[in-house]
Design a protein around this motif. Structure first.
Motif, short mmCIF file in Angstrom:
data_model
loop_
_atom_site.label_atom_id
_atom_site.label_comp_id
_atom_site.label_asym_id
_atom_site.label_seq_id
_atom_site.Cartn_x
_atom_site.Cartn_y
_atom_site.Cartn_z
N SER A 53 19.01 -11.50 18.12
CA SER A 53 17.67 -12.05 18.69
C SER A 53 16.79 -11.05 18.97
O SER A 53 15.61 -11.01 18.92
CB SER A 53 17.97 -12.92 20.00
N GLU A 54 17.15 -9.82 19.45
CA GLU A 54 16.41 -8.66 19.62
C GLU A 54 15.71 -7.87 18.62
O GLU A 54 14.58 -7.58 18.45
CB GLU A 54 17.28 -7.49 20.54
N CYS A 55 16.62 -7.99 17.35
CA CYS A 55 15.97 -7.76 15.90
C CYS A 55 14.84 -8.63 15.45
O CYS A 55 13.81 -8.11 15.20
CB CYS A 55 17.23 -7.64 15.08
N LYS A 56 15.08 -9.78 15.79
CA LYS A 56 14.13 -10.84 15.40
C LYS A 56 12.70 -10.64 16.27
O LYS A 56 11.67 -10.55 15.60
CB LYS A 56 14.68 -12.21 15.54
N ARG A 57 12.98 -10.24 17.62
CA ARG A 57 11.98 -10.18 18.30
C ARG A 57 10.89 -8.98 18.13
O ARG A 57 9.78 -9.00 18.15
CB ARG A 57 12.22 -10.20 19.82
N ALA A 58 11.94 -7.83 17.76
CA ALA A 58 11.32 -6.58 17.33
C ALA A 58 10.45 -6.91 15.91
O ALA A 58 9.47 -5.79 15.82
CB ALA A 58 12.50 -5.30 17.21
N MET A 59 10.95 -7.48 15.14
CA MET A 59 10.14 -8.05 13.89
C MET A 59 8.83 -8.84 14.14
O MET A 59 8.14 -9.21 13.00
CB MET A 59 11.20 -8.48 12.92
N ALA A 60 8.82 -9.36 15.24
CA ALA A 60 7.57 -10.29 15.53
C ALA A 60 7.90 -11.86 14.99
O ALA A 60 6.83 -12.42 14.76
CB ALA A 60 6.26 -9.53 15.16
N PHE A 61 8.97 -12.10 14.89
CA PHE A 61 9.14 -13.34 14.55
C PHE A 61 9.06 -14.34 15.63
O PHE A 61 9.37 -13.93 16.90
CB PHE A 61 10.65 -13.63 14.22
N PRO A 62 8.49 -15.45 15.56
CA PRO A 62 8.24 -16.35 16.53
C PRO A 62 9.61 -16.69 17.26
O PRO A 62 10.70 -16.53 16.59
CB PRO A 62 7.86 -17.66 15.86
N LYS A 64 11.03 -19.34 18.32
CA LYS A 64 11.71 -20.66 17.90
C LYS A 64 12.20 -20.56 16.58
O LYS A 64 12.94 -21.41 16.09
CB LYS A 64 10.82 -21.66 17.88
N TYR A 65 12.00 -19.27 15.70
CA TYR A 65 12.33 -18.95 14.43
C TYR A 65 13.91 -18.85 14.40
O TYR A 65 14.57 -18.24 15.02
CB TYR A 65 11.78 -17.95 13.77
N ARG A 66 14.47 -19.79 13.72
CA ARG A 66 15.86 -19.67 13.53
C ARG A 66 16.55 -18.99 12.36
O ARG A 66 15.84 -19.17 11.40
CB ARG A 66 16.54 -21.15 13.46
N MET A 67 17.66 -17.97 12.78
CA MET A 67 18.21 -17.45 11.46
C MET A 67 19.77 -17.98 11.73
O MET A 67 20.43 -17.74 12.54
CB MET A 67 18.09 -15.82 11.74
N ARG A 74 23.04 -12.26 10.52
CA ARG A 74 21.60 -12.71 11.11
C ARG A 74 20.97 -11.26 11.25
O ARG A 74 19.66 -11.02 11.04
CB ARG A 74 21.63 -13.08 12.41
N VAL A 75 21.41 -10.03 11.71
CA VAL A 75 20.87 -8.84 11.70
C VAL A 75 20.35 -8.38 10.29
O VAL A 75 19.42 -8.00 10.18
CB VAL A 75 22.14 -7.74 12.20
N ARG A 76 21.17 -8.81 9.30
CA ARG A 76 20.75 -8.50 7.80
C ARG A 76 19.77 -9.17 7.56
O ARG A 76 18.57 -8.83 6.94
CB ARG A 76 21.97 -8.87 6.86
N LEU A 77 19.51 -10.35 7.96
CA LEU A 77 18.36 -11.14 7.56
C LEU A 77 17.01 -10.67 8.11
O LEU A 77 16.04 -10.49 7.62
CB LEU A 77 18.38 -12.49 8.17
N ALA A 78 17.30 -10.16 9.44
CA ALA A 78 15.91 -9.57 10.00
C ALA A 78 15.67 -8.29 9.66
O ALA A 78 14.61 -8.04 9.11
CB ALA A 78 16.24 -9.20 11.64
N GLY A 79 16.71 -7.48 9.05
CA GLY A 79 16.54 -6.04 8.44
C GLY A 79 15.95 -6.28 7.03
O GLY A 79 15.31 -5.48 6.52
N ASN A 80 16.23 -7.44 6.36
CA ASN A 80 15.62 -7.58 4.94
C ASN A 80 14.18 -8.07 5.06
O ASN A 80 13.46 -8.55 4.11
CB ASN A 80 16.62 -8.27 4.09
#
Length: 102
Positions: A53-62, A64-67, A74-80
């Motif tokens: 969730s922190e990786c997702k926020r750092a990448m500026a995803f909303p 409510k965005y679900r991975m 999930r870390v890989r999804l944010a990283g890619n």
């Protein structure tokens, strides 16, 4: 501060935007109860890996965005991912250059 390791070690204050979030999950958050004490006693600094969730926020995803998937997935999804604001700007520029309305 975030610490990206794996050949390009960087420390970034948390007040600045995150640099590239890699798929390998090398991002960490360093904290200390007392920064002055931490400067003298490195053992006072705690280390932990960033949560998906922190990786997702750092990448500026909303928020409510679900991975979906396991934690490493999930870390890989944010990283890619391409950060949503960057993707928006790239698409708007492409549309404008192709003669459309952004």
């Amino acid at each position: 501060m975030r610490n990206n390791s794996g050949g390009a070690e960087m420390v970034t204050p948390t007040s600045e935007p995150a640099r590239t979030i890699t798929i390998a999950g090398h991002q960490s958050l360093l904290t200390a109860d007392d920064l002055a004490a931490a400067a003298q006693h490195v053992d006072d600094v705690m280390f932990r890996m960033l949560e998906p969730s922190e990786c997702k926020r750092a990448m500026a995803f909303p928020a409510k965005y679900r991975m979906l998937g396991t934690r490493p997935q999930r870390v890989r999804l944010a990283g890619n991912a391409v950060a949503p604001p960057a993707a928006r700007d790239l698409i708007a520029t492409a549309v404008e250059e192709l003669g459309g309305a952004a």
